[in-house]
Design a protein around this motif. Structure first.
Motif, PDB file in Angstrom:
ATOM      1  N   ASN A  21       0.821  -1.218   0.000  1.00 47.09           N
ATOM      2  CA  ASN A  21       0.000   0.000   0.000  1.00 47.09           C
ATOM      3  C   ASN A  21       0.849   1.260   0.000  1.00 47.09           C
ATOM      4  O   ASN A  21       0.553   2.238  -0.691  1.00 47.09           O
ATOM      5  N   LYS A 186       2.949   8.535   4.050  1.00 41.55           N
ATOM      6  CA  LYS A 186       1.858   8.126   3.154  1.00 41.55           C
ATOM      7  C   LYS A 186       0.802   7.359   3.938  1.00 41.55           C
ATOM      8  O   LYS A 186       1.122   6.567   4.822  1.00 41.55           O
ATOM      9  N   GLY A 191      -6.922   6.808   0.036  1.00 43.21           N
ATOM     10  CA  GLY A 191      -6.342   6.956  -1.289  1.00 43.21           C
ATOM     11  C   GLY A 191      -5.654   5.720  -1.812  1.00 43.21           C
ATOM     12  O   GLY A 191      -5.163   5.702  -2.943  1.00 43.21           O
ATOM     13  N   ALA A 192      -5.590   4.649  -1.017  1.00 47.34           N
ATOM     14  CA  ALA A 192      -4.942   3.412  -1.459  1.00 47.34           C
ATOM     15  C   ALA A 192      -5.894   2.247  -1.232  1.00 47.34           C
ATOM     16  O   ALA A 192      -6.722   1.929  -2.086  1.00 47.34           O
ATOM     17  N   GLY A 195      -9.231   3.373  -1.781  1.00 44.58           N
ATOM     18  CA  GLY A 195      -9.424   4.155  -2.997  1.00 44.58           C
ATOM     19  C   GLY A 195     -10.461   3.538  -3.913  1.00 44.58           C
ATOM     20  O   GLY A 195     -10.934   2.413  -3.693  1.00 44.58           O
ATOM     21  N   THR A 207      -3.968   9.161  -8.409  1.00 45.95           N
ATOM     22  CA  THR A 207      -4.566   9.036  -7.082  1.00 45.95           C
ATOM     23  C   THR A 207      -5.468  10.235  -6.838  1.00 45.95           C
ATOM     24  O   THR A 207      -5.100  11.371  -7.135  1.00 45.95           O
ATOM     25  N   ARG A 232       4.141  13.798  -6.121  1.00 48.08           N
ATOM     26  CA  ARG A 232       3.674  12.749  -7.026  1.00 48.08           C
ATOM     27  C   ARG A 232       4.850  12.133  -7.772  1.00 48.08           C
ATOM     28  O   ARG A 232       5.700  12.839  -8.305  1.00 48.08           O
ATOM     29  N   ARG A 267      -7.433  -0.928  -6.543  1.00 44.18           N
ATOM     30  CA  ARG A 267      -7.578   0.349  -5.840  1.00 44.18           C
ATOM     31  C   ARG A 267      -6.208   1.024  -5.627  1.00 44.18           C
ATOM     32  O   ARG A 267      -6.082   2.236  -5.731  1.00 44.18           O
ATOM     33  N   ILE A 268      -5.203   0.207  -5.306  1.00 43.26           N
ATOM     34  CA  ILE A 268      -3.896   0.727  -4.903  1.00 43.26           C
ATOM     35  C   ILE A 268      -3.107   1.281  -6.075  1.00 43.26           C
ATOM     36  O   ILE A 268      -2.475   2.342  -5.978  1.00 43.26           O
ATOM     37  N   CYS A 269      -3.107   0.578  -7.209  1.00 37.75           N
ATOM     38  CA  CYS A 269      -2.269   0.962  -8.348  1.00 37.75           C
ATOM     39  C   CYS A 269      -2.940   2.049  -9.180  1.00 37.75           C
ATOM     40  O   CYS A 269      -4.034   1.855  -9.711  1.00 37.75           O
ATOM     41  N   ASN A 270      -2.273   3.176  -9.268  1.00 35.97           N
ATOM     42  CA  ASN A 270      -2.746   4.303 -10.070  1.00 35.97           C
ATOM     43  C   ASN A 270      -1.653   4.760 -11.022  1.00 35.97           C
ATOM     44  O   ASN A 270      -0.598   4.133 -11.110  1.00 35.97           O
ATOM     45  N   ILE A 273       2.013   7.706  -7.618  1.00 35.78           N
ATOM     46  CA  ILE A 273       2.011   7.348  -6.207  1.00 35.78           C
ATOM     47  C   ILE A 273       2.338   8.624  -5.446  1.00 35.78           C
ATOM     48  O   ILE A 273       3.238   9.375  -5.849  1.00 35.78           O
TER      49      ILE A 273
END
Length: 476
Positions: A21, A186, A191-192, A195, A207, A232, A267-270, A273
């Protein structure tokens, strides 16, 4: 800092799978560049005692997938949650505790013991002082140039790890002149883990601002953070593959077979980061401080928040306490004075106001005791950083900050930072340009998304049933 080979990164998380995460794609990107990445787990994830050894073995396998060698993995070996009503973070220094697993001292794996046993040949008793000492010693052993640590999430172990880490950093910055790491925080959930399921949206989505919040009046769970101030980082292509099953972070997550993290990759991978940078180069860490009243220690302790009961469930910012310099109501001066042993160059000052929205500073005066004074004007009301810029001041040995105009009974500051360099630290050795991925057609993505979600939902249901059966069996 330009030489990549000289960089040492330390990731600090409470549980085995939190590294996914917090920094999964960052870890992979760094190890690809041959940057040394170390991962520290503060607990053994043993809320369910039978899972402890399994979780420790799984994280070793998972980190191997994204390039972290087992020799760079550190187990502190503390309990996941504690018996009784008080978390270890909120206990007195040497008060012994028993974990939910029924243990009273640190442990690891037979072939990979916990840090204290490797270092000293003993197991640490479960006390706050030992927890803090062990984390501090690991940091000093590694001497990382970059530290990424979990922030104040809703889980009590996350809160404890975050707050004790900040306590340690505040002390080390005061004690040493040779230690100024880049510190990034973080949230593991906001947001993770919590998310949106937007992995298959095209183009890849960055994100987004978290939905669930400790207090709806603030953007983030730490009131002093501002969403627009996030840092970011570019995510490697291997962490945003067309199919999740080919994603390197998903492959790493799948090694945590006893946990559910693999089902949250969507949800975690955008496309990016995000972190919040905490500067460590403030002159206040080596300054003497006098105040007209109130507790001066809160002004340069590195902590923007604190919590006298980390077990407290989500409410609002009222859970934060013992973290704000508040002058006495009858104090007519309401002044902080910083003293430096040697003359300093000063270019900017950051003020973090009391985040209580009822209290607000409309003006303060900064005096450099060289004939130059400046009025701050209205500060940002919510505890966010107010940056005061001014012409470079040289040979400064004394600076005072005086609250002039305010409303509410408790005007004050959670932190004051004074900088020689007004520019934020250069993180170019970590950060690539942010770009959106606009590949793949919308139609094919809709088909792929439907197929993959159905696949995921079936696997998730099976995993939950198996886990429940296993727990029933283990608990008799």
């Amino acid at each position: 800092m330009d030489n990549l080979m000289n960089q040492k990164v330390l990731i600090i998380v409470p549980h085995q799978d939190d590294e996914i995460n917090i920094a999964g794609s960052m870890i992979y990107e760094l190890t690809k560049q041959d940057i040394c990445v170390n991962v520290l787990y503060t607990t053994n994830g043993d809320y369910h005692p039978y899972e402890a050894n399994t979780r420790l073995k799984e994280c070793i396998l998972s980190l191997d997938v994204i390039g972290v060698a087992e020799k760079n993995i550190y187990f502190m070996g503390y309990g996941d949650t504690w018996k009784g009503e008080t978390h270890l973070y909120n206990t007195e220094g040497d008060e012994p505790l028993i974990s939910m697993a029924g243990r009273c001292e640190t442990y690891g794996l037979p072939k990979h013991p916990e840090y204290r046993f490797i270092k000293s040949g003993i197991h640490s008793k479960y006390t706050r002082n030992n927890y803090k000492r062990d984390m501090r010693d690991i940091i000093l052993d590694i001497m990382p140039t970059v530290i990424i640590c979990v922030d104040f999430d809703w889980h009590w172990d996350h809160r404890a790890t975050s707050l004790i880490f900040e306590e340690i950093i505040g002390e080390l910055l005061k004690e040493r002149n040779d230690f100024k790491p880049f510190v990034m925080k973080k949230f593991a959930y906001a947001g993770a883990w919590e998310g949106p399921k937007d992995y298959y949206d095209r183009p890849f989505k960055p994100t987004i601002l978290p939905f669930e919040k400790l207090d709806k009046r603030y953007e983030l769970d730490v009131p002093s953070y501002k969403w627009d101030s996030r840092i970011r980082f570019k995510v490697p292509t291997e962490a945003k593959t067309p199919l999740i099953r080919n994603n390197i972070i998903y492959k790493a997550a799948c090694k945590h077979k006893s946990q559910m993290v693999r089902f949250t990759i969507n949800r975690i991978c955008n496309d990016d980061i995000v972190f919040w940078l905490r500067r460590t180069d403030s002159l206040t860490y080596h300054a003497g401080i006098n105040v007209s009243s109130g507790n001066a220690k809160y002004l340069n302790d590195f902590k923007l928040i604190d919590c006298s009961n980390v077990y407290t469930k989500r409410k609002n910012v009222d859970i934060f306490d013992n973290c704000i310099w508040i002058p006495d109501e009858k104090d007519e001066r309401k002044t902080i004075t910083f003293f430096f042993a040697e003359p300093k160059i000063v270019q900017s000052i950051s003020l973090y106001e009391n985040f209580d929205l009822i209290c607000h500073i409309f003006d303060a005066e900064i005096d450099f005791y060289n004939g130059y004074k400046i009025k701050t004007g209205e500060l940002i009301n919510s505890g966010e950083e107010t940056i005061i810029l001014f012409p470079e001041q040289k040979n400064i040995t004394t600076i005072s900050v005086k609250i002039m105009k305010y409303v509410g009974k408790k005007p004050g500051f959670t932190e004051v930072e004074i900088f020689t360099n007004k520019q934020r630290p250069n993180l170019s050795f970590l950060k690539g340009d942010y770009q959106s991925d606009k590949t793949s057609s919308l139609t094919s993505n809709r088909i792929r998304k439907t197929m993959e979600i159905n696949y995921f939902e079936i696997l998730l249901l099976i995993a939950r049933i198996k886990r429940k059966i296993k727990r029933v069996y283990k608990n008799g």
